[in-house]
Design an enzyme around this catalytic site. Sequence first.
Site, PDB file in Angstrom:
ATOM      1  N   LEU A 165       7.859 137.767  91.745  1.00  0.00           N
ATOM      2  CA  LEU A 165       8.883 137.829  90.696  1.00  0.00           C
ATOM      3  C   LEU A 165       8.790 136.622  89.767  1.00  0.00           C
ATOM      4  O   LEU A 165       8.249 135.583  90.158  1.00  0.00           O
ATOM      5  CB  LEU A 165      10.265 137.870  91.364  1.00  0.00           C
ATOM      6  CG  LEU A 165      10.405 139.038  92.350  1.00  0.00           C
ATOM      7  CD1 LEU A 165      11.441 138.734  93.411  1.00  0.00           C
ATOM      8  CD2 LEU A 165      10.722 140.322  91.603  1.00  0.00           C
ATOM      9  N   PRO A 166       9.338 136.737  88.549  1.00  0.00           N
ATOM     10  CA  PRO A 166       9.174 135.629  87.594  1.00  0.00           C
ATOM     11  C   PRO A 166       9.850 134.315  88.019  1.00  0.00           C
ATOM     12  O   PRO A 166       9.209 133.270  88.012  1.00  0.00           O
ATOM     13  CB  PRO A 166       9.788 136.172  86.300  1.00  0.00           C
ATOM     14  CG  PRO A 166       9.778 137.661  86.444  1.00  0.00           C
ATOM     15  CD  PRO A 166       9.923 137.930  87.914  1.00  0.00           C
TER      16      PRO A 166
ATOM     17  N   THR B 287       6.461 131.869  91.916  1.00  0.00           N
ATOM     18  CA  THR B 287       6.594 130.406  91.833  1.00  0.00           C
ATOM     19  C   THR B 287       8.057 130.112  91.533  1.00  0.00           C
ATOM     20  O   THR B 287       8.549 130.433  90.448  1.00  0.00           O
ATOM     21  CB  THR B 287       5.720 129.827  90.700  1.00  0.00           C
ATOM     22  OG1 THR B 287       4.387 130.270  90.879  1.00  0.00           O
ATOM     23  CG2 THR B 287       5.769 128.305  90.698  1.00  0.00           C
TER      24      THR B 287
ATOM     25  N   LYS C  72       2.123 124.180  94.697  1.00  0.00           N
ATOM     26  CA  LYS C  72       1.936 124.961  93.464  1.00  0.00           C
ATOM     27  C   LYS C  72       2.493 124.214  92.241  1.00  0.00           C
ATOM     28  O   LYS C  72       1.868 124.156  91.182  1.00  0.00           O
ATOM     29  CB  LYS C  72       2.636 126.319  93.644  1.00  0.00           C
ATOM     30  CG  LYS C  72       2.768 127.152  92.410  1.00  0.00           C
ATOM     31  CD  LYS C  72       1.438 127.659  91.913  1.00  0.00           C
ATOM     32  CE  LYS C  72       1.598 128.419  90.600  1.00  0.00           C
ATOM     33  NZ  LYS C  72       0.337 128.734  89.975  1.00  0.00           N
TER      34      LYS C  72
ATOM     35  N   LYS D  98       8.625 127.137  82.635  1.00  0.00           N
ATOM     36  CA  LYS D  98       9.456 127.277  83.837  1.00  0.00           C
ATOM     37  C   LYS D  98       8.916 126.388  84.969  1.00  0.00           C
ATOM     38  O   LYS D  98       9.656 125.654  85.612  1.00  0.00           O
ATOM     39  CB  LYS D  98       9.448 128.748  84.272  1.00  0.00           C
ATOM     40  CG  LYS D  98      10.231 129.025  85.516  1.00  0.00           C
ATOM     41  CD  LYS D  98       9.614 129.907  86.576  1.00  0.00           C
ATOM     42  CE  LYS D  98       8.208 130.232  86.610  1.00  0.00           C
ATOM     43  NZ  LYS D  98       7.674 130.869  87.792  1.00  0.00           N
TER      44      LYS D  98
END
Length: 323
Positions: free
Chosen positions: A90-91, A121, A196, A271
């Site tokens: 998912l975003p 992420t 990440k 983001k």
Amino acid sequence: MLSPGFPSVALWVLVLSYMVMSVASKTPIGFIGLGNMGNPMAKNLMKHGYPLIIYDVFPDACKEFQEQGEQVVSSPADVAEKADRIITMLPTSINAIEVYSGVNGILKKVKKGSLLIDSSTIDPTVSKELAKEVEKMGAVFMDAPVSGGVGAARSGNLTFMVGGIEEEFAAAQQLLGCMGSNVLYCGGVGTGQAAKICNNMLLAISMIGTAEAMNLGIRLGLDPKLLAKILNMSSGRCWSSDTYNPVPGVMDGVPSANNYQGGFGTTLMAKDLGLAQDSATNTKSPIFLGSLAHQIYRIMCAKGYSKKDFSSVFQFLREEETF
Ligand code: NAD
């Protein structure tokens, strides 16, 4: 009388029936979020013989899977009812919270002993919160964000950075290995996200640096292809210069060769830099260049670059005249 070829034919029949049986006997995997990354990742699970139970808030994203006979359901809770291993892609953190803890979220119907792997992420603190809620339901949560982009997702060569209970890592590795060539255990829940976030902060900084160096060289009269060649033979070389060069005309098959379409969106990079900024604040870590990179990508989003690949920072710089 049996022909001399019989033993090998019989062996082939046996091997083939074993393969058919083992494919048919694979239990379904739930997959939620079939966007740029989730779509090719889910297809690689299918190639490995896993039936899928899928859901995406945008119904068109499920269409081609439905046409291929995969089961589409109408909420994350329904996925959890039918599958005891689920992958989410998912975003943002907000989307992940909704999918796990929302009114029709996974936690509403999750079965005891289920393995829930989040490859989005998101904020490591959110991963830790979700893991606690999942644990209360008797299931297991692992964060497993990816590096590699859409190309690596298609070819099954993603790198997964996995955080969670070490004893569950082997079970996660078995599934993630269908979609990636590197599956690395990082530590407790949230550590996959930590790895990440650090990688993407460095990537953003190196991309901006490459774009600045290329833009300066071009304005000094250098041919961009020659400059890239020299950088790639010298100490300035990095992934942004030799594999994903941001200057149109320098490389084929990268977003800069295609008006910065596809790839990794500027909004997603902004983001991730926001996540790095929050993590730096929480841990009192100085990230001078990471903070600056965050501001640059935020300004780009406000100036119309949000849907373009993050290497469009080169185009952004080209359009900025300074005196
Ligand atoms: P995307 O926006 O293309 O896809 C996300 C999908 O999730 C969409 O289909 C969307 O409809 C769906 N979705 C959103 N909210 C939902 C909800 N509440 N319920 C169900 N489905 C929902 O994003 P992407 O590029 O596939 O990236 C996914 C994640 O992977 C992000 O966290 C991103 O940072 C990360 N990532 C992306 C890349 C890349 O190159 N695109 C590389 C590495 C990591």
